[in-house]
Scaffold this motif. Structure first.
Motif, PDB file in Angstrom:
ATOM      1  N   THR A 228       0.814  -1.211   0.000  1.00 18.60           N
ATOM      2  CA  THR A 228       0.000   0.000   0.000  1.00 18.60           C
ATOM      3  C   THR A 228       0.849   1.263   0.000  1.00 18.60           C
ATOM      4  N   PRO A 229       0.918   1.957  -1.142  1.00 21.69           N
ATOM      5  CA  PRO A 229       1.615   3.239  -1.153  1.00 21.69           C
ATOM      6  C   PRO A 229       0.727   4.354  -0.603  1.00 21.69           C
ATOM      7  N   SER A 268      -8.870   0.030  -2.498  1.00 25.63           N
ATOM      8  CA  SER A 268      -8.019  -0.979  -3.130  1.00 25.63           C
ATOM      9  C   SER A 268      -8.625  -1.428  -4.449  1.00 25.63           C
ATOM     10  N   PHE A 269      -7.801  -2.092  -5.256  1.00 28.79           N
ATOM     11  CA  PHE A 269      -8.410  -2.859  -6.343  1.00 28.79           C
ATOM     12  C   PHE A 269      -8.597  -4.273  -5.829  1.00 28.79           C
ATOM     13  N   LYS A 270      -9.678  -4.899  -6.279  1.00 29.93           N
ATOM     14  CA  LYS A 270     -10.063  -6.185  -5.704  1.00 29.93           C
ATOM     15  C   LYS A 270      -9.078  -7.289  -6.078  1.00 29.93           C
ATOM     16  N   HIS A 290      -7.394 -19.197  -7.240  1.00 31.04           N
ATOM     17  CA  HIS A 290      -7.418 -18.698  -5.868  1.00 31.04           C
ATOM     18  C   HIS A 290      -7.402 -17.176  -5.915  1.00 31.04           C
ATOM     19  N   THR A 291      -8.139 -16.571  -4.993  1.00 33.75           N
ATOM     20  CA  THR A 291      -8.286 -15.114  -4.987  1.00 33.75           C
ATOM     21  C   THR A 291      -7.758 -14.574  -3.670  1.00 33.75           C
ATOM     22  N   ALA A 292      -6.637 -13.909  -3.704  1.00 39.19           N
ATOM     23  CA  ALA A 292      -6.086 -13.414  -2.445  1.00 39.19           C
ATOM     24  C   ALA A 292      -5.376 -12.079  -2.585  1.00 39.19           C
ATOM     25  N   ARG A 293      -4.771 -11.840  -3.740  1.00 37.99           N
ATOM     26  CA  ARG A 293      -3.796 -10.740  -3.774  1.00 37.99           C
ATOM     27  C   ARG A 293      -4.352  -9.509  -4.483  1.00 37.99           C
ATOM     28  N   PHE A 294      -4.134  -8.362  -3.859  1.00 38.32           N
ATOM     29  CA  PHE A 294      -4.698  -7.117  -4.373  1.00 38.32           C
ATOM     30  C   PHE A 294      -3.725  -5.959  -4.169  1.00 38.32           C
ATOM     31  N   GLY A 295      -4.157  -4.746  -4.488  1.00 32.30           N
ATOM     32  CA  GLY A 295      -3.329  -3.556  -4.284  1.00 32.30           C
ATOM     33  C   GLY A 295      -4.167  -2.518  -3.585  1.00 32.30           C
ATOM     34  N   GLU A 296      -3.568  -1.771  -2.695  1.00 30.64           N
ATOM     35  CA  GLU A 296      -4.310  -0.833  -1.864  1.00 30.64           C
ATOM     36  C   GLU A 296      -3.585   0.513  -1.860  1.00 30.64           C
TER      37      GLU A 296
END
Ligand code: OOG
Ligand code: NI
Length: 465
Positions: A228-229, A268-270, A290-296
């Motif tokens: 997260t920036p 975030s993006f999902k 698998h759904t786990a990783r995103f950006g915030e």
């Protein structure tokens, strides 16, 4: 070798956060795109707000502006959490705060490993929001037992990382070469592994109990799930994300946009659907996603006192009573804005009503001198501020918000996931797993404010000496 100079924990943390950033950009290209967007929005914002640009430059903040502020991991066992605590301590990151997310239907509780002193925060504020899975919240006893057994078999830290940790604990730190090796070894723990450690049926059972349980239990280690920036204009990034093909979550978490920001705003993006392979050779059953990783992204404001925090929590609860959050709720931002009209948005009121923490410093020494010599009364803070001798600036909030964190978790659970657990904060159990108490964030801010006041009193006294 004996005598090699030890690196500061702050420097080790800086190397770690930049290594994590490089790894994550490489693993999740969309995160790199988010970083670019944030850098563009920040640059544009600075162009349009030259006074703020000057203020950031004066604080040496410009060069660190686009660096990551935090990341998050989810651990499976008490042993993993206790070891993580020791590992992060080498990087000057200590457990602050306790977050119970079971109230929000997420079977974890959490802390944030972060730098504590002003100096360390200023050097590099990187922190890791760290959650521990609460297996006791799985209802099915057989499944609970199976999950515990799977977790008991994995070792998330490499033997070399542990050896270097022990070396650091013995010697009180690491030298350059050791630190670089330590960072490289610790990085392995947070890598993505597209091979699950279980078969497809086991994954599915754990996933059906709760998607997060599968995320923690079915992999070799606790992959970093986002970084997260910092953004200077979170609403602009939120608007621009869809234009760049990013699935932004529905609402920005936290307080509304304000003249004087408080606490923390995040969006975030999902999480992305990523291909994984299960144990067991029989394709196609062995392939899945698998759904786990995103950006915030985050934007931070003033730390609130207990009183201010109570007001924030009460107002936020009211906003949520009025209507459901999410699902493209266009009215949410307006409701938030309307209800939060009751939260003073004026620095003097925030300070005088004891809602936010402030740091005090001498702005005009000659003026302070005049005040000190005018009479022998104690320092009158309000007068000193009013005449410009002293400046009060809000202390930045360095922690997280449980309701926001729950919103971030939830936006990645695909909507359908609505488990409810009885609210049961278990800070004592968490601290037992951690093998240490968590620090109270409010006490840290109160101390920073008190320290600055004490220093001011001393300077005032010296004016009389
Ligand atoms: C952590 C979600 C919470 C934040 O910034 O509040 C969080 C997770 O999804 O593991 O990172
Ligand atoms: Ni986060």
């Amino acid at each position: 070798a004996a005598g090699a100079a030890l690196l500061s924990p702050d420097e080790i943390r800086t190397r770690f956060s930049s290594a994590m950033s490089a790894m994550y950009r490489d693993e999740v290209p969309q995160y790199g795109a988010l970083l670019e967007l944030v850098a563009q929005v920040n640059a544009q914002y600075l162009e349009q707000h030259p006074e703020e640009r000057a203020a950031l430059a004066a604080q040496q903040e410009l060069e660190r502006l686009n660096l990551e502020r935090h990341g998050a991991i989810r651990l499976g066992t008490a042993q993993e959490l206790a070891m993580a605590r020791r590992i992060f301590a080498v990087m000057g990151m200590h457990p602050v705060g306790y977050y119970d997310l079971s109230v929000a239907g997420v079977p974890v509780h959490s802390t944030a490993f972060r730098p504590i002193s002003d100096e360390a925060l200023c050097k590099n504020p990187f922190r890791i929001f760290t959650s521990l899975l609460r297996l006791e919240l799985i209802e099915d006893a057989a499944l609970r037992e199976q999950a515990a057994q799977i977790l008991a078999q994995r070792r998330i830290f490499t033997p070399r990382a542990i050896a270097l940790l022990e070396q650091a604990e013995r010697a009180g730190g690491l030298d350059q070469a050791q630190a670089d090796e330590f960072v490289a070894e610790v990085l392995h723990t947070f890598r993505w592994h597209s091979e699950a450690t279980v078969d497809a049926a086991t994954y599915q059972r754990l996933h059906d109990a709760h998607r997060l349980i599968a995320d923690v239990v079915c992999f070799k280690g606790p992959h970093i799930n986002h970084l997260t920036p910092r953004t200077l204009d979170i609403d602009a990034v939120q608007r621009a994300m869809p234009e760049r093909g990013m699935a932004a979550k529905d609402v920005v978490e936290g307080p509304p946009a304000r003249q004087h920001p408080i606490l923390l705003r995040q969006t975030s993006f999902k999480a992305l659907q990523e291909p994984i392979r299960f144990v067991g050779a029989d394709a196609p059953a062995s392939a899945g996603t698998h759904t786990a990783r995103f950006g915030e992204i985050e934007q931070r404001g003033a730390a609130l006192t207990r009183k201010g925090r109570q007001l924030y929590d009460a107002l936020l609860a009211r906003v949520r009573e009025i209507g459901n959050v999410g699902s493209s709720d266009a009215g949410y931002a307006q409701r938030l804005q309307a209800v939060f009209a009751q939260f003073p948005d004026d620095l003097q009121q925030l300070r005088q009503q004891g809602l936010a923490f402030f740091r005090y410093r001498v702005l005009d020494a000659a003026q302070l001198q005049r005040l000190a010599q005018a009479n022998d009364a104690p320092l009158d803070l309000e007068q000193a501020i009013a005449c410009g001798a002293v400046q009060a600036s809000p202390i930045t909030y360095e922690d997280f918000l449980p309701v926001s964190a729950a919103g971030i978790f939830q936006s990645n659970l695909g909507g359908a996931e609505q488990k409810s657990y009885a609210a049961n904060a278990a800070q004592a159990a968490f601290e037992q797993a951690l093998q240490a108490p968590v620090l109270d964030e409010i006490e840290l801010y109160a101390r920073a404010q008190a320290d600055s006041l004490q220093q001011l009193q001393q300077q005032f006294a010296q004016c009389r000496a």
